[in-house]
Design an enzyme around this catalytic site. Structure first.
Site, PDB file in Angstrom:
ATOM      1  N   THR A  21       3.734  -3.985 -59.083  1.00 41.68           N
ATOM      2  CA  THR A  21       3.172  -2.707 -59.503  1.00 41.68           C
ATOM      3  C   THR A  21       2.146  -2.269 -58.464  1.00 41.68           C
ATOM      4  O   THR A  21       1.382  -3.080 -57.945  1.00 41.68           O
ATOM      5  CB  THR A  21       2.574  -2.757 -60.932  1.00 41.68           C
ATOM      6  OG1 THR A  21       2.334  -1.424 -61.368  1.00 41.68           O
ATOM      7  CG2 THR A  21       1.328  -3.593 -61.034  1.00 41.68           C
ATOM      8  N   CYS A  27      -6.594   1.063 -63.804  1.00 44.56           N
ATOM      9  CA  CYS A  27      -5.559   0.402 -64.610  1.00 44.56           C
ATOM     10  C   CYS A  27      -5.618  -1.111 -64.391  1.00 44.56           C
ATOM     11  O   CYS A  27      -6.148  -1.579 -63.389  1.00 44.56           O
ATOM     12  CB  CYS A  27      -4.172   0.902 -64.222  1.00 44.56           C
ATOM     13  SG  CYS A  27      -3.863   2.635 -64.612  1.00 44.56           S
ATOM     14  N   HIS A  44       1.697  -2.817 -66.732  1.00 45.32           N
ATOM     15  CA  HIS A  44       0.720  -1.940 -66.077  1.00 45.32           C
ATOM     16  C   HIS A  44       0.030  -1.106 -67.163  1.00 45.32           C
ATOM     17  O   HIS A  44       0.586  -0.132 -67.658  1.00 45.32           O
ATOM     18  CB  HIS A  44       1.437  -1.032 -65.072  1.00 45.32           C
ATOM     19  CG  HIS A  44       0.522  -0.215 -64.213  1.00 45.32           C
ATOM     20  ND1 HIS A  44       0.686  -0.127 -62.856  1.00 45.32           N
ATOM     21  CD2 HIS A  44      -0.543   0.566 -64.493  1.00 45.32           C
ATOM     22  CE1 HIS A  44      -0.238   0.679 -62.348  1.00 45.32           C
ATOM     23  NE2 HIS A  44      -0.993   1.111 -63.337  1.00 45.32           N
TER      24      HIS A  44
END
Length: 159
Positions: A21, A27, A44
């Protein structure tokens, strides 16, 4: 083979797949690895808490709903929750200026909620690379369980 995980999403894979990711700012990426099966997942997470929102929500977007969802999916594939090795990356403070720490501390809130959910579920958090103010890329190697973290500024570490 490489599987890419978008924002508010997750992917499962088994050896020799790598799951990646990109763009982890505030995040948080959470990896799950079952060594016996060489099975892994990467989630994620965008926000900490789904209870502040109404309507039809994507559970992968939130720490409180995404982590349990991924664990259930891994268990469907034969993983034992007690064997899962969990690693966490991201949660940077991407905003600066007056009030940024109190108003826009999404990264820190994501980290805190992930830790709470992981502990509440009795999962083993074995490594983390969190906080700071730089974006990261996270790569889970399902052959080994190693997570490679690439931090903006050409810093690479394996956790």
């Amino acid at each position: 083979m490489e599987l890419q995980v978008g924002i508010a999403d997750y992917k499962l894979g088994s050896s020799p797949v790598k799951i990646v990711t990109y763009g982890l700012g505030s995040c948080v990426g959470v990896s799950f690895y079952e060594p016996r099966l060489k099975l892994g997942a990467l989630l994620h997470i965008m926000l900490p808490d789904s209870t502040q929102f109404s309507g039809k929500l994507k559970p992968e977007k939130f720490a409180d709903t995404g982590i349990p969802l991924v664990v259930r999916e891994l268990e469907k594939q034969g993983a034992r929750k007690s064997s899962l090795e969990v690693k966490m990356v991201g949660g940077a403070q991407m905003f600066s200026g007056p009030g940024a720490q109190t108003v826009m501390n999404i990264g820190e809130r994501n980290i805190e909620m992930c830790r709470k959910v992981i502990a509440r579920m009795g999962l083993k958090l074995v490594a983390e690379d969190v906080g700071g103010n730089k974006g990261r890329t996270m790569i889970l190697d399902t052959a080994t369980g190693n997570v490679t973290v690439k931090i903006i500024g050409n810093i690479v570490k394996v956790i």
